[in-house]
Design an enzyme around this catalytic site. Structure first.
Site: not given
Length: 460
Positions: A92, A167, A191
């Site tokens: 990520k 996210s 997230s």
């Protein structure tokens, strides 16, 4: 590629990451062949999904080549014999990978290059995973949808036109669409679990302190952890084992017998209306535990307010260094501006107060079942409003069930148990007491087995 390995490649879409690692250990496939396969899938799908923000194809193939050579020498090290050794993954874009961009979903960091691996990346690299690149995130991880100014919205793995969540939306989309077999995410308010839910994959958030902590701006508030989005519960357990600060044996623990449990069930939250399909999914999972001899008791959700969490979230966003604040999205600017007026000590006190409230509410239950998100999966662009305040209210339905466990530090898993009419996923969350990570994962495995497996997705 040999004829035999060609046949194995054709099966990869149905196999979990652990099963693919076993193919490597049995020499049915090389890491180079596996890496080339996934790079080809990324090349085909990423232009429409916008899951990867950076593809390190040459570096990945070099790492796979070095893995194959070390494995051929029978060099028995974690690099070549680890649980997921030789398997491709991606990081990520809130995480750092040495000499790769770390844009953090923000125009203000568009040209920033990470000078080193962060702790999670270093552990995954040492365990022999092959890093294909970086995965999309919302700006600084602030939103549960991945629609940064840097690129087009990240596409849901199964529902074109719908959000991949956030996210860790890039990770959810990439794993759900088959671009990688397992991926790295982080979770400060849901997230990992939110994109796991909407992309129909498994997402696990471990207890506070169990794994390495990567986010310097969060060292005082301690909301976020790193962890996996995966095809199976076993894959998620294995990935988490690689990140833990001390050996926990989470994968081995999945086979341990599970005593009858006392479980609470919530299908409503005071912060947002819960969609009936998501509520029904949680009830179906609760029935699995009842059939297994557990006691399940309906209970109201914890009575937190929007104001309690937003104070903590604003202060967290204000901690992030600004390179060019004017280039940030309006919601991010609003959160950061409000956070500067909040004393860090006050935010820590609020976090501790909410933590005690959540732990008291959770009580003596072994597990708590709920939907992962309350709302239906939104279409791209629909959560944004003319004011940042209204935009924040629009996303409450996506984080109302997940955020309390970030504040309390409890482990929680999102399990893929169905689909909305749009084909976006429906997830159910199971949370446990602090430190009960192994139990939460065992509970997830029980549901996975009862439903006949989560992967490959059974999209109607």
């Amino acid at each position: 590629m040999s004829v035999s390995s060609h046949g194995v490649i054709a099966q990869l879409a149905t196999l979990g990451a652990l099963e693919q690692a076993q193919l490597l250990q049995r020499r049915q496939l090389s890491s180079v062949e596996l890496t080339k396969h996934y790079l080809a899938v990324v090349a085909a799908k990423n232009p429409s999904h916008h899951a990867f923000t950076y593809i390190a194809d040459k570096r990945a193939l070099l790492a796979a080549t070095m893995w194959d050579r070390a494995f051929a020498r029978n060099k028995a090290t974690p690099l070549t014999t680890g649980l997921l050794s030789g398997v491709p993954t991606a990081i990520k874009d809130l995480g750092w990978v040495r000499m790769m961009p770390a844009q953090m979903g923000s125009e203000s960091f568009r040209y920033f290059i990470a000078p080193k691996d962060d702790d999670s990346t270093a552990r995954l690299r040492a365990a022999g995973l092959i890093i294909l690149g970086k995965l999309a995130t919302s700006e600084f991880g602030a939103m549960p949808v991945t629609e940064p100014s840097l690129h087009a919205p990240t596409e849901n793995a199964h529902a074109p036109g719908y959000t991949a969540g956030g996210s860790s939306g890039g990770t959810g989309s990439a794993v759900g669409a088959g671009m990688i077999p397992i991926g790295h995410g982080s979770d400060g308010g849901g997230s990992i679990r939110i994109p796991a839910s909407v992309n129909h994959v498994v997402g696990f958030k471990h207890s506070r302190g169990v794994g390495v902590h990567n986010a310097p701006p969060d060292r005082k508030l301690r909301l976020s952890v790193t962890g996996p989005l995966a095809r199976t519960v076993s894959d998620a357990a294995a990935f988490t084992d690689l990140l833990t600060a001390w050996p926990m044996g989470l994968l081995e623990g999945l086979t341990a017998p599970m005593r009858p449990l006392r479980i609470a069930l919530s299908t409503g939250t005071p912060l947002a209306e819960t969609d009936p399909l998501h509520a029904a999914a949680a009830e179906r999972v609760a029935k699995i535990f009842e059939d297994a001899g557990c006691v399940v008791e309906p209970q109201p959700w914890v009575a937190l307010t929007e104001a309690e969490f937003i104070l903590i979230w604003k202060r967290l966003l204000a901690n992030i260094p600004a390179l060019s604040e004017s280039k940030m999205q309006p919601l991010t600017q609003w959160l950061r501006l409000g956070g500067r007026d909040i004393d860090l000590a006050d935010a820590v006190r609020m976090r501790l107060s909410v933590e005690q409230q959540v732990l008291h509410w959770f009580g003596n239950y072994d597990l708590w079942i709920s939907p992962t998100i309350a709302s239906t999966t939104p279409r791209h662009g629909t959560v944004y409003s003319s004011t940042p305040e209204q935009t924040f209210r629009n996303i409450l339905g996506m984080g109302a069930y997940t955020a309390p466990f970030n504040v309390s530090g409890q482990p929680a898993i999102s399990l893929p148990v169905g689909f909305e009419p749009s084909r976006a996923g429906i997830g159910v969350q199971i949370a446990g007491r602090v430190g009960a990570d192994a139990l939460v994962l065992r509970a997830g495995k029980l549901v996975e087995d009862a439903l006949g497996g989560f992967w490959p997705p059974k999209v109607a």
